[in-house]
Write a protein that holds these residues in place. Sequence first.
Motif, PDB file in Angstrom:
ATOM      1  N   GLY A  66       0.782  -1.227   0.000  1.00 23.39           N
ATOM      2  CA  GLY A  66       0.000   0.000   0.000  1.00 23.39           C
ATOM      3  C   GLY A  66       0.812   1.274   0.000  1.00 23.39           C
ATOM      4  N   GLN A  67       2.109   1.176  -0.325  1.00 20.62           N
ATOM      5  CA  GLN A  67       2.954   2.366  -0.331  1.00 20.62           C
ATOM      6  C   GLN A  67       2.446   3.408  -1.319  1.00 20.62           C
ATOM      7  N   ALA A  68       2.042   2.967  -2.502  1.00 15.38           N
ATOM      8  CA  ALA A  68       1.557   3.902  -3.519  1.00 15.38           C
ATOM      9  C   ALA A  68       0.328   4.642  -3.030  1.00 15.38           C
ATOM     10  N   ALA A  69      -0.584   3.920  -2.376  1.00 18.39           N
ATOM     11  CA  ALA A  69      -1.804   4.545  -1.863  1.00 18.39           C
ATOM     12  C   ALA A  69      -1.487   5.561  -0.763  1.00 18.39           C
ATOM     13  N   ARG A  70      -0.524   5.211   0.100  1.00 22.63           N
ATOM     14  CA  ARG A  70      -0.146   6.138   1.176  1.00 22.63           C
ATOM     15  C   ARG A  70       0.466   7.419   0.614  1.00 22.63           C
ATOM     16  N   GLU A  71       1.317   7.268  -0.399  1.00 20.88           N
ATOM     17  CA  GLU A  71       1.938   8.446  -0.996  1.00 20.88           C
ATOM     18  C   GLU A  71       0.893   9.326  -1.696  1.00 20.88           C
ATOM     19  N   ALA A  72      -0.055   8.706  -2.385  1.00 19.89           N
ATOM     20  CA  ALA A  72      -1.115   9.472  -3.038  1.00 19.89           C
ATOM     21  C   ALA A  72      -1.949  10.219  -2.012  1.00 19.89           C
ATOM     22  N   LYS A  73      -2.228   9.565  -0.870  1.00 15.43           N
ATOM     23  CA  LYS A  73      -3.001  10.218   0.191  1.00 15.43           C
ATOM     24  C   LYS A  73      -2.231  11.407   0.764  1.00 15.43           C
ATOM     25  N   LYS A  74      -0.925  11.249   0.946  1.00 13.82           N
ATOM     26  CA  LYS A  74      -0.115  12.357   1.449  1.00 13.82           C
ATOM     27  C   LYS A  74      -0.187  13.551   0.499  1.00 13.82           C
ATOM     28  N   ARG A  75      -0.055  13.280  -0.793  1.00 12.32           N
ATOM     29  CA  ARG A  75      -0.106  14.370  -1.763  1.00 12.32           C
ATOM     30  C   ARG A  75      -1.479  15.046  -1.754  1.00 12.32           C
ATOM     31  N   GLY A  76      -2.526  14.232  -1.652  1.00 11.72           N
ATOM     32  CA  GLY A  76      -3.874  14.804  -1.610  1.00 11.72           C
ATOM     33  C   GLY A  76      -4.092  15.667  -0.394  1.00 11.72           C
ATOM     34  N   THR A  77      -3.597  15.220   0.754  1.00 10.44           N
ATOM     35  CA  THR A  77      -3.753  15.996   1.987  1.00 10.44           C
ATOM     36  C   THR A  77      -2.956  17.297   1.919  1.00 10.44           C
ATOM     37  N   LEU A  78      -1.733  17.230   1.406  1.00 16.65           N
ATOM     38  CA  LEU A  78      -0.915  18.443   1.266  1.00 16.65           C
ATOM     39  C   LEU A  78      -1.608  19.473   0.385  1.00 16.65           C
ATOM     40  N   LEU A  79      -2.187  19.017  -0.719  1.00 23.33           N
ATOM     41  CA  LEU A  79      -2.866  19.940  -1.622  1.00 23.33           C
ATOM     42  C   LEU A  79      -4.089  20.552  -0.949  1.00 23.33           C
ATOM     43  N   SER A  80      -4.866  19.745  -0.244  1.00 26.12           N
ATOM     44  CA  SER A  80      -6.037  20.260   0.466  1.00 26.12           C
ATOM     45  C   SER A  80      -5.641  21.317   1.484  1.00 26.12           C
ATOM     46  N   GLN A  81      -4.558  21.081   2.203  1.00 30.31           N
ATOM     47  CA  GLN A  81      -4.105  22.037   3.219  1.00 30.31           C
ATOM     48  C   GLN A  81      -3.723  23.375   2.587  1.00 30.31           C
ATOM     49  N   LEU A  82      -3.085  23.331   1.419  1.00 28.35           N
ATOM     50  CA  LEU A  82      -2.737  24.574   0.735  1.00 28.35           C
ATOM     51  C   LEU A  82      -3.991  25.323   0.273  1.00 28.35           C
ATOM     52  N   GLU A  83      -4.964  24.590  -0.265  1.00 30.34           N
ATOM     53  CA  GLU A  83      -6.200  25.229  -0.715  1.00 30.34           C
ATOM     54  C   GLU A  83      -6.955  25.850   0.460  1.00 30.34           C
ATOM     55  N   LEU A  84      -6.997  25.142   1.585  1.00 30.77           N
ATOM     56  CA  LEU A  84      -7.653  25.685   2.773  1.00 30.77           C
ATOM     57  C   LEU A  84      -6.921  26.930   3.271  1.00 30.77           C
ATOM     58  N   LYS A  85      -5.612  26.931   3.175  1.00 37.37           N
ATOM     59  CA  LYS A  85      -4.805  28.078   3.621  1.00 37.37           C
ATOM     60  C   LYS A  85      -5.135  29.331   2.810  1.00 37.37           C
ATOM     61  N   VAL A  86      -5.132  29.221   1.465  1.00 35.62           N
ATOM     62  CA  VAL A  86      -5.395  30.422   0.658  1.00 35.62           C
ATOM     63  C   VAL A  86      -6.848  30.850   0.793  1.00 35.62           C
TER      64      VAL A  86
END
Length: 317
Positions: free
Chosen positions: A114-134
């Motif tokens: 599940g490494q690929a899924a974990r990495e995809a989730k990390k990227r998705g969360t990082l992007l969401s955090q940036l969108e929430l910030k702006v």
Amino acid sequence: MLPVSEELKEKLKKLNQSLRALYPEEAFDEHKIRERLQKVGTFHQIDKWPDGELRDFLQGGALIGVDGSVNSTKGSQMRTLSVFQALAKGTRGEEKWAADVYTPLLEEEEAGDGQAAREAKKRGTLLSQLELKVAREAVLEWEPRVVLMDGSLLHFWIDDAESWERLAQLAEEKGTLMIGVSEEIGTRGLVRELFPEYSAWSDRDLLYGVLKPGEAFEWEGWSPAGSQMWKMAFRSSRSPQPIGLDGLMSQGKERLALVRLIYSLTPEQGRGIPFWLDIVDNQVRVTNPLVETMVEQYIDADLRHRLLSMKRSDRMI
């Protein structure tokens, strides 16, 4: 025609037969589907705002679109570098930007599948955090009338509940209306409720071509307990595929006005997304050439070749 093996042709024919068995034509009877939908939810027919009424609805405030983008260098899952950007853009020229970078090369590799899924989730969360910030910075500084978020608000709540709650509370304090716009409806709850015999379907499959242009369907079952959100499917253009809309339950009295706003901002011939969000998407998008240029400019050549280059890039044919 490109060369194709007979085996491939036969397997595609069999695949088509399998898909037809899961999605029989007779199951997509619009009248029968609408009859069942009426038993659990509510249809709303929406009209577009005339220009004068739209200005009155905005009350002199700005309209803000928020979107983000991520793209990565090509390579194996653990040997990529991802570039993130988020943008809140107002109709008066206001802009708030946020950016980040991420690579698994700086982290210890986690054991197990599940490494690929974990990495995809990390990227998705990082992007969401940036969108929430702006989005939060835009609401705090500009106090806009409406913020359009690209994607479901529920998605932001799931990715980072704490940041989402701060943004929602601020929007309520400032009188800023929030609405999430999702071009894909990925839920299955409505199908399970009404057509359990078709377990392979998604709610998107069920609603495809059923709603009329300008028609919304609201069902309480789409809103998980604790989310405090309303949610609708809405056909905002001639495209038969509806979009998903959601907003704060505390602003529920304005939900049909917000749906009307979305309809007014969406081209009739388009894919169903408000034109302003498409403008923001175009400006914030992280393209392949942008990633390549930034990596070449800021990452040392020996590190690029040692850590990020793929053998396939050296193919001669």
